[in-house]
Write an enzyme that holds these catalytic residues in place. Structure first.
Site, PDB file in Angstrom:
ATOM      1  N   ILE A  39      -9.215   8.632  -0.788  1.00 20.33           N
ATOM      2  CA  ILE A  39      -9.148   9.399  -1.700  1.00 20.33           C
ATOM      3  C   ILE A  39     -11.016   9.308  -2.481  1.00 20.33           C
ATOM      4  O   ILE A  39     -10.887  10.701  -2.740  1.00 20.33           O
ATOM      5  CB  ILE A  39      -8.735   8.126  -3.202  1.00 20.33           C
ATOM      6  CG1 ILE A  39      -7.485   7.664  -2.940  1.00 20.33           C
ATOM      7  CG2 ILE A  39      -9.636   9.014  -4.542  1.00 20.33           C
ATOM      8  CD1 ILE A  39      -7.152   6.553  -4.216  1.00 20.33           C
ATOM      9  N   GLY A  71     -12.580   3.028   6.483  1.00 16.65           N
ATOM     10  CA  GLY A  71     -12.991   4.488   6.239  1.00 16.65           C
ATOM     11  C   GLY A  71     -13.539   5.055   7.788  1.00 16.65           C
ATOM     12  O   GLY A  71     -13.340   4.526   8.247  1.00 16.65           O
ATOM     13  N   ALA A  99     -14.867   1.766  -3.538  1.00 16.23           N
ATOM     14  CA  ALA A  99     -14.292   0.894  -2.243  1.00 16.23           C
ATOM     15  C   ALA A  99     -13.841  -0.346  -2.812  1.00 16.23           C
ATOM     16  O   ALA A  99     -14.279  -1.299  -3.625  1.00 16.23           O
ATOM     17  CB  ALA A  99     -15.785   0.715  -1.804  1.00 16.23           C
ATOM     18  N   THR A 128      -5.379   0.546 -10.979  1.00 16.91           N
ATOM     19  CA  THR A 128      -4.544   1.431 -10.045  1.00 16.91           C
ATOM     20  C   THR A 128      -3.235   0.871 -11.413  1.00 16.91           C
ATOM     21  O   THR A 128      -3.150   0.075 -11.936  1.00 16.91           O
ATOM     22  CB  THR A 128      -3.868   0.291  -9.289  1.00 16.91           C
ATOM     23  OG1 THR A 128      -2.438  -0.282  -8.419  1.00 16.91           O
ATOM     24  CG2 THR A 128      -4.484  -1.803  -9.290  1.00 16.91           C
ATOM     25  N   TYR A 173      -4.304  -8.051  -5.820  1.00 23.27           N
ATOM     26  CA  TYR A 173      -4.323  -7.377  -6.057  1.00 23.27           C
ATOM     27  C   TYR A 173      -4.422  -6.488  -6.846  1.00 23.27           C
ATOM     28  O   TYR A 173      -5.613  -6.484  -7.807  1.00 23.27           O
ATOM     29  CB  TYR A 173      -3.848  -6.348  -4.625  1.00 23.27           C
ATOM     30  CG  TYR A 173      -4.503  -4.606  -5.409  1.00 23.27           C
ATOM     31  CD1 TYR A 173      -5.209  -3.816  -4.933  1.00 23.27           C
ATOM     32  CD2 TYR A 173      -2.843  -3.673  -5.585  1.00 23.27           C
ATOM     33  CE1 TYR A 173      -5.100  -3.163  -5.098  1.00 23.27           C
ATOM     34  CE2 TYR A 173      -3.783  -1.945  -5.449  1.00 23.27           C
ATOM     35  CZ  TYR A 173      -4.779  -1.825  -5.867  1.00 23.27           C
ATOM     36  OH  TYR A 173      -4.956  -0.849  -5.790  1.00 23.27           O
ATOM     37  N   LYS A 206      -7.869  -5.999  -9.708  1.00 23.87           N
ATOM     38  CA  LYS A 206      -8.080  -5.156 -10.180  1.00 23.87           C
ATOM     39  C   LYS A 206      -8.179  -4.995 -12.303  1.00 23.87           C
ATOM     40  O   LYS A 206      -9.286  -4.069 -12.862  1.00 23.87           O
ATOM     41  CB  LYS A 206      -7.374  -3.517 -10.188  1.00 23.87           C
ATOM     42  CG  LYS A 206      -7.374  -3.309  -8.902  1.00 23.87           C
ATOM     43  CD  LYS A 206      -8.831  -2.350  -8.394  1.00 23.87           C
ATOM     44  CE  LYS A 206      -9.202  -2.276  -6.896  1.00 23.87           C
ATOM     45  NZ  LYS A 206     -10.215  -0.676  -6.354  1.00 23.87           N
ATOM     46  N   HIS A 256       1.260   2.733   4.435  1.00 24.77           N
ATOM     47  CA  HIS A 256       1.532   3.773   2.814  1.00 24.77           C
ATOM     48  C   HIS A 256       2.967   4.526   3.269  1.00 24.77           C
ATOM     49  O   HIS A 256       2.783   4.908   4.420  1.00 24.77           O
ATOM     50  CB  HIS A 256       0.966   4.221   2.708  1.00 24.77           C
ATOM     51  CG  HIS A 256       0.040   3.084   1.586  1.00 24.77           C
ATOM     52  ND1 HIS A 256      -1.154   3.221   1.908  1.00 24.77           N
ATOM     53  CD2 HIS A 256      -0.504   2.832   0.484  1.00 24.77           C
ATOM     54  CE1 HIS A 256      -1.644   2.971   1.533  1.00 24.77           C
ATOM     55  NE2 HIS A 256      -1.267   2.538   0.556  1.00 24.77           N
ATOM     56  N   ARG A 285       8.564   5.208  -7.123  1.00 26.47           N
ATOM     57  CA  ARG A 285       7.677   5.254  -7.607  1.00 26.47           C
ATOM     58  C   ARG A 285       7.052   6.222  -8.150  1.00 26.47           C
ATOM     59  O   ARG A 285       7.858   7.570  -7.609  1.00 26.47           O
ATOM     60  CB  ARG A 285       6.037   5.245  -6.061  1.00 26.47           C
ATOM     61  CG  ARG A 285       6.850   3.243  -5.442  1.00 26.47           C
ATOM     62  CD  ARG A 285       5.678   2.890  -6.264  1.00 26.47           C
ATOM     63  NE  ARG A 285       5.818   1.683  -6.339  1.00 26.47           N
ATOM     64  CZ  ARG A 285       6.664   0.265  -6.338  1.00 26.47           C
ATOM     65  NH1 ARG A 285       8.151   0.783  -7.306  1.00 26.47           N
ATOM     66  NH2 ARG A 285       7.104  -1.307  -5.567  1.00 26.47           N
ATOM     67  N   ASP A 294       6.648  -6.522  -4.489  1.00 20.82           N
ATOM     68  CA  ASP A 294       6.732  -5.415  -4.584  1.00 20.82           C
ATOM     69  C   ASP A 294       7.565  -4.809  -6.310  1.00 20.82           C
ATOM     70  O   ASP A 294       8.527  -5.259  -6.499  1.00 20.82           O
ATOM     71  CB  ASP A 294       7.627  -4.183  -3.769  1.00 20.82           C
ATOM     72  CG  ASP A 294       6.716  -3.516  -3.012  1.00 20.82           C
ATOM     73  OD1 ASP A 294       5.467  -2.851  -3.230  1.00 20.82           O
ATOM     74  OD2 ASP A 294       7.554  -3.022  -1.338  1.00 20.82           O
TER      75      ASP A 294
HETATM   76  N1  UDP Z   1       8.505   1.553   1.528  1.00 18.69           N
HETATM   77  C1  UDP Z   1       8.568   1.272   2.189  1.00 18.69           C
HETATM   78  N2  UDP Z   1       7.906   1.554   3.723  1.00 18.69           N
HETATM   79  C2  UDP Z   1       7.267   1.737   4.208  1.00 18.69           C
HETATM   80  C3  UDP Z   1       6.312   1.603   3.394  1.00 18.69           C
HETATM   81  C4  UDP Z   1       6.848   1.527   2.067  1.00 18.69           C
HETATM   82  O1  UDP Z   1      10.280   1.020   2.007  1.00 18.69           O
HETATM   83  O2  UDP Z   1       7.379   1.739   5.565  1.00 18.69           O
HETATM   84  C5  UDP Z   1       8.181   0.773   0.236  1.00 18.69           C
HETATM   85  C6  UDP Z   1       7.587  -0.162  -0.871  1.00 18.69           C
HETATM   86  O3  UDP Z   1       8.515  -0.922  -0.686  1.00 18.69           O
HETATM   87  C7  UDP Z   1       7.660   1.325  -2.213  1.00 18.69           C
HETATM   88  C8  UDP Z   1       7.278   2.199  -2.188  1.00 18.69           C
HETATM   89  O4  UDP Z   1       7.467   2.506  -0.756  1.00 18.69           O
HETATM   90  O5  UDP Z   1       8.039   0.903  -3.122  1.00 18.69           O
HETATM   91  C9  UDP Z   1       5.744   2.494  -1.754  1.00 18.69           C
HETATM   92  O6  UDP Z   1       4.637   2.111  -1.471  1.00 18.69           O
HETATM   93  P1  UDP Z   1       3.637   1.851  -0.424  1.00 18.69           P
HETATM   94  O7  UDP Z   1       2.869   1.152   0.086  1.00 18.69           O
HETATM   95  O8  UDP Z   1       2.566   3.771   0.211  1.00 18.69           O
HETATM   96  O9  UDP Z   1       2.523   2.473  -1.651  1.00 18.69           O
HETATM   97  P2  UDP Z   1       2.539   0.600  -3.237  1.00 18.69           P
HETATM   98  O10 UDP Z   1       3.481   1.146  -4.153  1.00 18.69           O
HETATM   99  O11 UDP Z   1       2.865  -0.511  -2.707  1.00 18.69           O
HETATM  100  O12 UDP Z   1       1.356   1.365  -4.024  1.00 18.69           O
END
Ligand code: UDP
Length: 337
Positions: free
Chosen positions: A15, A39, A77, A120, A144, A148, A192, A224, A288
């Site tokens: 970002i 980075g 950061a 976040t 995490y 924050k 991600h 999400r 999650d």
């Molecule tokens: N996710 C998934 N498989 C992956 C990575 C993420 O199913 O390989 C799911 C994760 O459980 C969450 C959503 O995708 O529900 C987004 O995850 P990400 O890690 O991108 O962002 P977060 O929501 O953790 O910030």
């Protein structure tokens, strides 16, 4: 007198590097501070001043303030992977809390005026009501999110007595890439969803793991709110300009007010890339929440911000970047041979 500068910590990250590029477009010359742990200096153009340093090392921070007259900071950061924070909480508190306190300590000594903090949606934990408003219950479900939230409280206390304005921008799922494809989401260890899906589409990964299909959502996978990185940058810029004109700042959500499940993202990516994307259902991932969707009415009302990019644009721009990175890697491998 030295010209006043804006400091972007984490400016070589995902970002942060988009923010640097955005500010340059607006005619500003940011200074970047980054330890390059996650980075990449090649996300920055040659004209950007990069100070390699660590927020754990006070002398590194002092060096920045000695060299430049900094009156505003955008602080990107930080460590930002929920599952990693569950496994190594101390690393997260050290980097995200202690690191930020070190930065603020020097910033206050140097009479900083404005501070924008990357917060976040993880500060909400499992929300009671969707879409989530800023005054919702704050119950982070991971170190995490807690790291924050701690910083939000600390900023609120400090800004009051040290006379600087601050904004904490609570990002939902940052995603997408600059439309020119030159910079985008790049992590040495990718976790991600969207970049992993696109790596699968291009053939770098065999399949995408879906973390859980037994959540209380329509298809059982997590929902999400994906928000384009350039929309995030625009919000920072608008908030900064408002604070420079006397606005006190505050806490704001940055999202699209739309939620998509993991399966819906995979389907959308298949359509946009024209590639088959194999997937498999795996165990849930620790920390999650089932569903996170932003209400962005507050920042819209305050500064007129609203997202310009939809899910399709997010995947298209991320795919464009993935293709360019893939090409680069193939060329590099050929050169090495
Ligand atoms: N996710 C998934 N498989 C992956 C990575 C993420 O199913 O390989 C799911 C994760 O459980 C969450 C959503 O995708 O529900 C987004 O995850 P990400 O890690 O991108 O962002 P977060 O929501 O953790 O910030």
């Amino acid at each position: 007198m030295k010209k006043k500068k804006i400091l972007i910590t984490g400016g070589a990250g995902y970002i942060g590097s988009h923010m640097v590029s955005y500010l340059k477009e607006k005619g500003m010359q940011p200074v970047v501070f980054d330890n390059l742990s996650t980075g990449f200096s090649d996300l920055l153009t040659d004209d950007i001043e990069l100070i390699e340093g660590d927020l754990q090392n006070i002398n590194d921070i002092k060096r920045v303030f000695e060299k430049y007259s900094i009156d505003k900071i955008m602080h990107f950061a930080a460590s930002s992977i929920v599952s990693e924070s569950v496994a190594n909480p101390l690393d997260y508190y050290r980097n995200n809390v202690l690191g930020c306190i070190n930065l603020l300590n020097e910033a206050i000594k140097n009479s900083i005026k404005h501070f924008i903090f990357s917060s976040t949606a993880a500060v909400y934990g499992e929300p009671e009501k969707i879409p989530i408003k800023e005054d919702s219950h704050l119950m982070p479900s991971s170190p995490y999110g807690r790291s924050k939230l701690m910083m939000e409280y600390i900023l609120s206390d400090l800004s009051r007595i040290h006379g600087f304005s601050y904004a904490a921008l609570r990002y939902f799922n940052a995603s997408g890439a600059e439309p020119n494809g030159i910079i985008g989401e790049k992590h040495a260890k990718e976790t991600h969803l969207i970049p992993l899906i696109l790596k699968t589409a291009i053939g770098d990964l065999e399949k995408i793991s879906i973390y859980g299909n037994d959540y209380p959502t329509m298809d059982g996978t997590c929902i999400r709110d994906y928000i384009h990185v350039v929309d995030i940058c625009e919000a920072h810029y608008l908030v900064l300009k408002a604070m420079e004109s006397g606005d006190p700042g505050g806490v704001f959500n940055l999202g699209n007010n739309k939620g998509y499940s993991v399966k819906e993202i995979i389907d959308a990516a298949q359509k946009i890339t024209g590639k088959e994307i194999p997937s498999e259902i795996c165990e849930r991932r620790l920390g999650d929440p089932a569903k996170l969707i932003a209400d962005y009415e507050k920042i819209n009302r305050s500064f007129g911000w609203k997202p310009k990019y939809n899910l399709e644009n997010i995947i298209e721009t991320a795919w464009n970047f993935t293709l360019k990175e893939h090409e680069k890697n193939v060329l590099n491998r050929k050169k090495e041979k």
